[in-house]
Design a protein around this motif. Sequence first.
Motif, PDB file in Angstrom:
ATOM      1  N   MET A   1     181.023  62.796 155.414  1.00 31.15           N
ATOM      2  CA  MET A   1     180.524  63.934 156.188  1.00 31.15           C
ATOM      3  C   MET A   1     180.667  63.658 157.678  1.00 31.15           C
ATOM      4  O   MET A   1     180.199  62.628 158.166  1.00 31.15           O
ATOM      5  N   GLU A   2     181.334  64.560 158.372  1.00 29.36           N
ATOM      6  CA  GLU A   2     181.443  64.423 159.826  1.00 29.36           C
ATOM      7  C   GLU A   2     180.096  64.748 160.462  1.00 29.36           C
ATOM      8  O   GLU A   2     179.319  65.554 159.948  1.00 29.36           O
ATOM      9  N   LYS A   9     174.432  68.713 159.044  1.00 30.26           N
ATOM     10  CA  LYS A   9     173.285  69.397 159.643  1.00 30.26           C
ATOM     11  C   LYS A   9     172.284  69.822 158.578  1.00 30.26           C
ATOM     12  O   LYS A   9     171.068  69.779 158.798  1.00 30.26           O
ATOM     13  N   ALA A  10     172.799  70.240 157.417  1.00 30.65           N
ATOM     14  CA  ALA A  10     171.904  70.661 156.333  1.00 30.65           C
ATOM     15  C   ALA A  10     171.000  69.518 155.883  1.00 30.65           C
ATOM     16  O   ALA A  10     169.811  69.707 155.632  1.00 30.65           O
ATOM     17  N   PHE A  11     171.560  68.305 155.826  1.00 25.78           N
ATOM     18  CA  PHE A  11     170.760  67.149 155.410  1.00 25.78           C
ATOM     19  C   PHE A  11     169.688  66.793 156.444  1.00 25.78           C
ATOM     20  O   PHE A  11     168.655  66.244 156.095  1.00 25.78           O
ATOM     21  N   HIS A  12     169.955  67.098 157.712  1.00 25.07           N
ATOM     22  CA  HIS A  12     169.013  66.724 158.762  1.00 25.07           C
ATOM     23  C   HIS A  12     168.090  67.865 159.186  1.00 25.07           C
ATOM     24  O   HIS A  12     166.974  67.622 159.638  1.00 25.07           O
ATOM     25  N   GLU A  13     168.555  69.101 159.048  1.00 22.23           N
ATOM     26  CA  GLU A  13     167.776  70.236 159.531  1.00 22.23           C
ATOM     27  C   GLU A  13     167.356  71.186 158.419  1.00 22.23           C
ATOM     28  O   GLU A  13     166.540  72.081 158.642  1.00 22.23           O
ATOM     29  N   ILE A  17     166.389  68.508 148.628  1.00 22.40           N
ATOM     30  CA  ILE A  17     165.753  68.278 147.326  1.00 22.40           C
ATOM     31  C   ILE A  17     166.535  67.187 146.624  1.00 22.40           C
ATOM     32  O   ILE A  17     167.740  67.322 146.393  1.00 22.40           O
ATOM     33  N   GLU A  18     165.855  66.107 146.296  1.00 24.06           N
ATOM     34  CA  GLU A  18     166.535  64.963 145.701  1.00 24.06           C
ATOM     35  C   GLU A  18     166.658  65.115 144.182  1.00 24.06           C
ATOM     36  O   GLU A  18     165.719  65.517 143.509  1.00 24.06           O
TER      37      GLU A  18
END
Length: 375
Positions: A1-2, A9-13, A17-18
């Motif tokens: 992922m760049e 951004k989705a992972f950070h913002e 859900i794991e």
Amino acid sequence: MEEESFINKAFHEGIVIESPHPILNALIPNQSVSIQNKNKLFTQLQIHYSLKEIAYIATTLDSFFDKDELVKIIDKVFFHYRRSGKFMKSFQIIQILHDFVPSLKSANERLNSQEFNSYHDFYKSSSLPSILKKDPLFVELLCFQNRSNPEMRVFLEDIFTKQDCLLELLVLWIESPKAESIKKYTDFALQLVTMKEWIFILGEVNINPYRVLPEAKSIIEKMIQEDNYETAALFLLNFIHDLPTSYDAILNSLWGNLNAGFVGSHLDDFIFMFQQLVPEDHSKLLEQKIFQLAVILLEEHNLKEVHEKLLPIQKIHPYSAVIRKMNNMLALLEEPDQMMELGDYYAEFKHLIKQLITFSGKWNFNHRTLILYRK
């Protein structure tokens, strides 16, 4: 992922859900999704989405397509609306493009051109309800990005409710759950997941389902009826310190049917269960379980460690014969002359000890052979 990609951004913002998680089956009904070449993909998207939605979707695919190709797709939508005289919609598209590539000179020039001044003023001066009528996607994105703001969050929930977006509502609630709204969201959840899965989800967000869901008890009872004792225990153990007294019969059933190996692997929780139950009328069963537990623990730990682990049980059940024997074994541990008696205790616990206490050689106890050395 760049670093600047949509997925990053989705992972950070976004809301993460794991896996494994029951809600993922509703979120992602297919195990795999194939992304075709851009021409076929965007042609098919037009069957289900508006051109404006397609422009936004393009900004989410920068991990799969070259960014310049996606810019061209968005540009096509912009010029289509502009040629059609739909300047409000063309302004909305150029906003999407500018947010996607802030450094893009052509997007900046168009966004700041004089023909769009009135639209800038509208977005700056109008209320959210007013903007929502003209640009619902903009408002949804704005509210989601600022969902930590209570007013923005409530506004977003209201949008999802009016659109009957139950899945989005549920995911938003999972991120920041409130026990007082449990009934409302249980009704939503049961349209997407089973009651058993909902109990699991509540546990994941640290809401005690056995306090807030009357139906939870029947689910656990069904597990026990089907002899799924370990599954039932795993569901309950996270809340063992806060179970209603109405669950005592269930705990007694679990205690009578779970094997000592499982109990040993969740010892801290089961010690609390000892305290909660103290089945005085089941002293024989209690002794049996303590005995099995001691055997399991001795396979993984030395005598002193096992004694320490069983101390809480000794406080609850001070007259246990098993605990008394463990105390005697500990007293004999430092007495070389008493190795015969200590060996008999180990044999009684059905635990063949190889390498526990050594002195100068091998010791034979009765017809059992134990190799002993001191660690």
